[in-house]
Write a protein that holds these residues in place. Structure first.
Motif, short mmCIF file in Angstrom:
data_model
loop_
_atom_site.label_atom_id
_atom_site.label_comp_id
_atom_site.label_asym_id
_atom_site.label_seq_id
_atom_site.Cartn_x
_atom_site.Cartn_y
_atom_site.Cartn_z
N LEU A 231 0.84 -1.14 -0.12
CA LEU A 231 -0.17 0.03 -0.08
C LEU A 231 0.80 1.40 0.02
CD1 LEU A 231 -2.67 -1.35 2.47
CD2 LEU A 231 -3.11 -0.46 0.18
N LYS A 259 -12.87 -4.99 -6.41
CA LYS A 259 -13.55 -5.14 -5.21
C LYS A 259 -12.95 -6.15 -4.27
CE LYS A 259 -16.54 -8.92 -6.89
NZ LYS A 259 -17.88 -9.32 -7.41
N ILE A 261 -10.01 -6.04 -3.26
CA ILE A 261 -9.05 -5.55 -2.32
C ILE A 261 -9.49 -4.01 -1.77
CG2 ILE A 261 -7.14 -6.58 -3.18
CD1 ILE A 261 -6.42 -4.52 -5.06
N HIS A 265 -7.86 -1.04 0.81
CA HIS A 265 -7.58 0.41 0.41
C HIS A 265 -8.47 1.38 1.17
CE1 HIS A 265 -5.35 -1.60 -2.93
NE2 HIS A 265 -4.89 -0.20 -3.07
N HIS A 287 -14.05 -1.66 -8.91
CA HIS A 287 -14.65 -2.23 -9.82
C HIS A 287 -14.90 -3.70 -9.65
CE1 HIS A 287 -11.08 -4.50 -11.27
NE2 HIS A 287 -10.42 -3.35 -11.07
N1 MSP Z 1 -0.84 -6.97 -5.27
C1 MSP Z 1 -2.43 -6.97 -4.74
C2 MSP Z 1 -2.77 -5.22 -4.83
C3 MSP Z 1 -1.81 -4.43 -4.11
S1 MSP Z 1 -2.25 -2.95 -4.36
C4 MSP Z 1 -1.41 -2.10 -2.85
C5 MSP Z 1 -3.14 -7.69 -5.68
N2 MSP Z 1 -2.85 -8.00 -6.87
S2 MSP Z 1 -3.46 -9.18 -7.77
O1 MSP Z 1 -2.46 -8.94 -8.85
O2 MSP Z 1 -3.93 -10.38 -7.28
O3 MSP Z 1 -4.86 -8.25 -8.32
C6 MSP Z 1 -4.80 -6.85 -8.86
C7 MSP Z 1 -6.10 -6.51 -9.28
O4 MSP Z 1 -6.60 -7.44 -10.22
C8 MSP Z 1 -7.27 -6.37 -7.93
O5 MSP Z 1 -7.40 -5.04 -8.01
C9 MSP Z 1 -8.00 -7.43 -8.39
O6 MSP Z 1 -9.29 -7.08 -8.18
C10 MSP Z 1 -8.02 -7.37 -10.11
N3 MSP Z 1 -8.51 -8.77 -10.62
C11 MSP Z 1 -8.15 -9.70 -10.25
N4 MSP Z 1 -8.91 -10.84 -10.90
C12 MSP Z 1 -9.98 -10.21 -11.50
C13 MSP Z 1 -10.89 -10.36 -12.51
N5 MSP Z 1 -11.36 -11.60 -12.79
N6 MSP Z 1 -11.68 -9.38 -13.15
C14 MSP Z 1 -11.48 -8.02 -12.75
N7 MSP Z 1 -10.25 -7.64 -11.71
C15 MSP Z 1 -9.51 -8.89 -11.11
O7 MSP Z 1 -4.37 -7.80 -5.29
#
Ligand code: MSP
Length: 649
Positions: A231, A259, A261, A265, A287
């Motif tokens: 963060l 949504k 995470i 936040h 989102h």
């Molecule tokens: N590393 C953390 C975020 C840290 S921010 C300080 C993380 N990473 S992630 O790679 O797992 O996910 C990143 C983003 O991708 C998140 O916002 C998550 O909601 C989004 N998504 C992961 N799968 C998704 C879908 N199938 N559809 C839309 N967004 C999705 O969380």
């Protein structure tokens, strides 16, 4: 006005999928919009590289954590570069400046009395890098977010006094009703905080792949909890804890997240900032999730949509348009090629593309491609006023990230253009000798296209640049000021012919997703009927080769857990140790023949490479071998115990 727009930083344990592309497209669009208006803008994206999950993935791949992080981070960066994402900075949490900033923040939190040392014991999900209270676990064991098995972790830990911020957070939400967007998600956060906040364990001793505590703590057993580390990227990117060169961009204007995470936040992050005496971001926009053809995307199902594949098949800008048009921000969206093709053919090809073709055609015939706005106001005041009203109202949709409404409204400008052509029929006017009137309608449409292209630019930068070029201007802040803010009309110009911008798409251009998984329970716990092997001329019909047989992976497993599936007469839910990292969940239709207890610690034979399926909504990752006759069903088991995972065959 200065803007600071961020995406989440993406975990480097896998490559980007369309969910990541979606957030990044929206952030890119918002940054481009702000720059178009001439506002100072900083757009940050990057990768989240520490934590146990990455450490484990690296090990599995036989790489050091740093090597592994370097590789995957580069995949993200290259993708965004190839996609022309206009980020100002791509941060990596392994950057030295970031680590220094995190340590500085930790020291400040300590100095402010918000950090203390204690012990933590709890259910931890490695995949989500999150502790969950027992009450939130599914069946007392599984992670409520991802469904994976959690493990009990007890360790010495430093804690952040999150509980001290409960009331301050509630007061902040109250005073800033649009802090969390869409507003419909606000209550969910407020209720969570009202439910009581526990202090947050912010360091770990069980792994080493993380930011070390500042030297002043004199405690090198600990590394930072990955979410604290992650963060803080939003401020370390601006130089926090170092030269602070870009700190004037703080607070962020829009922090986009999925949504899942939002809690991090909208609760932890603001509390950390309060502890650091820094202002809170203006908006956190959450989102929904993307599915594919109605199914959750997952690697095991093999139905993950890769952004590059979509862009290669359908065009990058069509892809951007589809994602931002199709789904109301905050709601889940479905990626279906049918829906995508409809958008291309109807919105882009019919409404927008044809309009441009029509005025190229008409101006070619009537005025040798010259277009002059001189008589537009005289014959088309109503249309112009209506279009200006729509264009002027668009920005308000971005305040709440309602990209679909923005585009829906913007498209009304094309409808005005298409209608004006039908109503005023320039070809009739030409025949009647009313050349001025005919040319005024063509020029009206050229102006509508030009103005709409300016406003569409943040969504489809290349395509709109091509349209603008055909219409004799360049999209920049000056054009925005003239055509949108001042409502001026185009200077006389000669229109350029351009090849069709949006060729119609008739058939899906990508392979379809693998078949949907079976949802109903099978009638009998029997082996699936194998497809009859095709008999080659030199083989006996109905027989299979050795190779064919060995395509099936059969293994010995030990039942480590067994329970009845509620409301099911036939199903038991088992956790079977196959010698893998964690037990497999297998749902078997054997309840009439075996009690759950009688199976515990016994061995079974498992078809281990069967496509996962859902039985009564529960994921089953294998099948037990059994024999059945008139007297009932018996499981096939090894004659004497074998090591879990031993192969059969
Ligand atoms: N590393 C953390 C975020 C840290 S921010 C300080 C993380 N990473 S992630 O790679 O797992 O996910 C990143 C983003 O991708 C998140 O916002 C998550 O909601 C989004 N998504 C992961 N799968 C998704 C879908 N199938 N559809 C839309 N967004 C999705 O969380």
């Amino acid at each position: 006005m200065s803007n600071y727009i961020t995406t989440p930083i993406y975990y480097v344990n896998g490559e980007a999928h369309i969910g990541h592309a979606y957030t990044t497209f929206i952030a890119d669009m918002m940054a481009r919009y702000a720059r178009l208006k001439g506002e100072e803008t900083y757009f940050l994206t990057g990768t989240d590289e520490h934590g146990q999950k990455i450490e484990e993935s690296a090990k599995k791949n036989g790489k050091s954590s740093q090597e592994f992080a370097d590789e995957i981070s580069a995949l993200f960066k290259n993708l965004w570069d190839d996609f022309g994402i206009s980020y100002d900075q791509f941060i990596r949490t392994t950057d030295a400046e970031h680590k220094r900033g995190v340590q500085k923040a930790f020291e400040t939190m300590v100095a402010n009395g918000d950090i203390y040392k204690g012990h933590y014991e709890g259910h931890y999900c490695v995949s989500c890098e999150t502790f969950f209270p027992e009450t939130q676990l599914i069946d007392g064991e599984f992670c409520p977010d991802c469904g994976r098995t959690t493990s009990i972790v007890k360790e010495e830990s430093y804690f952040f006094k999150l509980s001290a911020y409960e009331q301050k957070l509630l007061d902040y939400y109250d005073a800033h009703p649009d802090f969390i967007l869409p507003k419909s998600r606000r209550n969910e956060v407020i209720n969570f905080v009202k439910g009581g906040l526990n202090d947050l364990s912010v360091t770990r001793t069980s792994f080493t792949w993380g930011v070390k505590l500042p030297e002043s703590m004199n405690d090198d057993k600990h590394v930072m909890y990955v979410w604290l580390d992650a963060l803080l990227n939003y401020i370390t990117a601006l130089g926090y804890g170092g030269d602070e060169e870009r700190m004037h961009f703080w607070p962020a204007t829009m922090q986009l997240v999925g949504k899942d995470i939002l809690r991090f936040h909208a609760i932890y992050w603001p509390a950390f900032l309060m502890s650091l005496n820094l202002p809170l971001p203006k908006h956190i926009g959450a989102h929904g999730w993307w599915t594919r053809d109605g199914e959750k995307m997952s690697k095991s199902k093999g139905n993950v949509v890769l952004p590059r594949e979509v862009a290669d098949a359908y065009g990058l800008e069509n892809f951007r348009y589809f994602m931002m048009r199709e789904v109301p921000f905050g709601q889940d969206g479905d990626f279906s090629q049918r829906a995508f093709i409809d958008r291309i053919n109807s919105d882009l090809s019919n409404d927008l593309g044809n309009l441009l073709n029509r005025i190229i055609g008409m101006s070619g015939k009537y005025s040798d491609f010259s277009i002059d706005s001189v008589d537009v106001a005289k014959y088309h005041t109503r249309e112009l006023e209506e279009a200006h009203r729509i264009l002027g109202g668009l920005e308000s949709y971005l305040d709440e990230v309602q990209t679909h409404r923005y585009l829906e409204e913007l498209w009304k400008v094309f409808t005005i253009g298409n209608k004006a052509i039908e109503e005023h029929a320039p070809w009739v006017k030409m025949k009647e000798g009313k050349t001025d009137e005919a040319l005024a309608t063509v020029a009206l449409v050229a102006n509508l296209l030009a103005k709409a292209s300016v406003m569409l630019h943040p969504f489809m930068p290349q395509t709109t640049a091509t349209i603008a070029d055909a219409l004799g201007f360049t999209i920049d802040t000056a054009a925005y000021n003239r055509l949108i803010a001042e409502k001026a009309l185009l200077e006389p110009f000669v229109i350029k012919k351009v090849p069709p911008l949006f060729p119609r798409v008739e058939e899906p251009l990508m392979p379809e997703a693998p078949k949907a998984m079976i949802e109903e329970a099978p009638k009998k716990a029997e082996a699936p009927k194998k497809e009859k092997p095709e008999a080659k001329s030199d083989e006996a019909p109905g027989l299979i080769t050795f190779d064919k047989f060995f395509e099936t992976s059969l293994k010995v497993g030990t039942v480590v857990e067994a329970e009845e599936v509620p409301k099911s007469k036939k199903l038991l839910r088992l956790q079977v140790d196959l010698g893998e990292e964690k037990p497999r969940q297998i749902v078997a239709g054997i309840k009439e023949f075996y009690s759950a207890e009688s199976l515990l610690n016994t061995q079974v034979c498992v078809v281990a490479n069967l496509k996962p399926a859902k039985l009564m909504g529960i994921l089953s990752e294998g099948m037990l071998l059994a024999a059945k006759d008139d007297e009932g069903l018996v499981l096939i088991r090894p004659e004497s115990p074998r090591k879990a995972g031993s192969s059969i065959g």
